[in-house]
Enzyme design. Structure first.
Site, mmCIF file in Angstrom:
data_model
loop_
_atom_site.group_PDB
_atom_site.id
_atom_site.type_symbol
_atom_site.label_atom_id
_atom_site.label_comp_id
_atom_site.label_asym_id
_atom_site.label_seq_id
_atom_site.Cartn_x
_atom_site.Cartn_y
_atom_site.Cartn_z
ATOM 1 N N GLU A 106 -8.923 -11.560 -7.635
ATOM 2 C CA GLU A 106 -8.049 -10.388 -7.456
ATOM 3 C C GLU A 106 -6.851 -10.433 -8.410
ATOM 4 O OE1 GLU A 106 -7.241 -10.218 -3.220
ATOM 5 O OE2 GLU A 106 -9.280 -9.528 -2.792
ATOM 6 N N ASN A 162 -1.955 -0.152 7.190
ATOM 7 C CA ASN A 162 -1.403 -1.431 7.650
ATOM 8 C C ASN A 162 -0.556 -2.108 6.569
ATOM 9 O OD1 ASN A 162 -3.424 -2.202 5.965
ATOM 10 N ND2 ASN A 162 -4.674 -3.220 7.520
ATOM 11 N N HIS A 196 -2.031 -5.472 1.480
ATOM 12 C CA HIS A 196 -3.266 -6.223 1.242
ATOM 13 C C HIS A 196 -2.876 -7.636 0.844
ATOM 14 C CE1 HIS A 196 -7.061 -7.646 -0.335
ATOM 15 N NE2 HIS A 196 -6.360 -8.136 -1.347
ATOM 16 N N TYR A 225 -12.726 -3.367 -2.817
ATOM 17 C CA TYR A 225 -13.193 -3.232 -1.427
ATOM 18 C C TYR A 225 -14.724 -3.184 -1.351
ATOM 19 C CZ TYR A 225 -8.415 -2.385 0.342
ATOM 20 O OH TYR A 225 -7.097 -2.515 0.713
ATOM 21 N N LYS A 262 0.823 -1.213 0.000
ATOM 22 C CA LYS A 262 0.000 0.000 0.000
ATOM 23 C C LYS A 262 0.863 1.271 0.000
ATOM 24 C CE LYS A 262 -3.769 -2.356 2.473
ATOM 25 N NZ LYS A 262 -4.754 -2.275 3.589
HETATM 26 N N1 UDP Z 1 -9.745 -0.690 7.145
HETATM 27 C C1 UDP Z 1 -9.892 0.528 7.774
HETATM 28 N N2 UDP Z 1 -10.664 0.598 8.915
HETATM 29 C C2 UDP Z 1 -11.254 -0.505 9.458
HETATM 30 C C3 UDP Z 1 -11.114 -1.751 8.805
HETATM 31 C C4 UDP Z 1 -10.335 -1.806 7.633
HETATM 32 O O1 UDP Z 1 -9.360 1.530 7.311
HETATM 33 O O2 UDP Z 1 -11.920 -0.389 10.499
HETATM 34 C C5 UDP Z 1 -8.914 -0.778 5.924
HETATM 35 C C6 UDP Z 1 -7.558 -1.450 6.195
HETATM 36 O O3 UDP Z 1 -6.567 -0.810 5.410
HETATM 37 C C7 UDP Z 1 -7.807 -2.864 5.713
HETATM 38 C C8 UDP Z 1 -8.714 -2.615 4.506
HETATM 39 O O4 UDP Z 1 -9.578 -1.562 4.952
HETATM 40 O O5 UDP Z 1 -6.602 -3.522 5.390
HETATM 41 C C9 UDP Z 1 -9.542 -3.800 4.064
HETATM 42 O O6 UDP Z 1 -10.287 -4.305 5.153
HETATM 43 P P1 UDP Z 1 -10.462 -5.875 5.365
HETATM 44 O O7 UDP Z 1 -11.505 -6.059 6.428
HETATM 45 O O8 UDP Z 1 -10.668 -6.557 4.058
HETATM 46 O O9 UDP Z 1 -9.060 -6.285 6.034
HETATM 47 P P2 UDP Z 1 -7.777 -7.047 5.419
HETATM 48 O O10 UDP Z 1 -8.289 -8.140 4.541
HETATM 49 O O11 UDP Z 1 -6.940 -6.028 4.687
HETATM 50 O O12 UDP Z 1 -7.044 -7.579 6.627
HETATM 51 MG MG MG Z 2 -9.643 -8.097 3.018
#
Ligand code: UDP
Ligand code: MG
Length: 155
Positions: A129, A115, A118, A52, A12
């Site tokens: 994806e 974080n 992805h 997303y 990211k």
């Molecule tokens: N995210 C965020 N706030 C939240 C949850 C997720 O900004 O409360 C962002 C974060 O960057 C995350 C991305 O949205 O990695 C996608 O969310 P997902 O639940 O798919 O988590 P991931 O698969 O990335 O662990």
């Molecule tokens: Mg995810």
């Protein structure tokens, strides 16, 4: 590499800004995961809305998309045994403060959305994806001299 699996990773904008691209790629390499595709991608709002879509009703949806468009991201396809689960393990939980020490998110970050990485969360997601971000011609099939040690074939 019979039974190996492919998964999609995006590094990211915070990983790029913080000069962590190399250290993150190293974590995947040292596991033995094979990089079978890698490129810069300038994400569009349309791509992100699709990518997303499970978060479309969240209050942070728009700011997440803006965050992901700040700079190009690095897209990668990694191949190895149980690649989807193994890479999610190495990446760690979504909230870096709940992620286990030793994971990328726990070791290098503190908050969402920043974080760093992805990673696809299921084999079905990985397939769609990879198709979303890469053409067939951009995903390579090649042998490395270490394959027999890492993948255990013909040792
Ligand atoms: N995210 C965020 N706030 C939240 C949850 C997720 O900004 O409360 C962002 C974060 O960057 C995350 C991305 O949205 O990695 C996608 O969310 P997902 O639940 O798919 O988590 P991931 O698969 O990335 O662990
Ligand atoms: Mg995810």
């Amino acid at each position: 590499m019979a039974d190996s699996q492919k998964t999609l990773v995006l590094l990211k904008p915070d990983a790029l800004q913080r000069d962590l691209l190399g250290q993150i790629v190293t974590r995947f390499e040292r596991k033995g995961m094979k990089i079978v595709a890698m490129k810069f991608i300038r994400l569009s709002e349309e791509m992100l809305s699709e990518h997303y879509s499970h978060l479309a009703d969240k209050p942070f949806f728009d700011s997440l998309k803006k965050f992901m468009m700040q700079t190009p991201v690095v897209g990668m396809v990694l191949e190895g045994y149980d690649a989807v689960n193994e890479i999610r393990k190495i990446v760690g939980s979504t909230n870096p403060r709940e992620a286990d020490a030793g994971t990328i998110r726990a070791d290098f970050s503190m908050n969402v959305p920043s974080n760093l990485v992805h990673a696809s969360d299921s084999p079905e997601a990985a397939q769609s994806e990879i198709e979303r971000f890469f053409t067939d011609a951009e995903v390579f099939n090649y042998e490395k001299i270490t394959d027999k040690y890492i993948f255990g074939e013909g040792v």
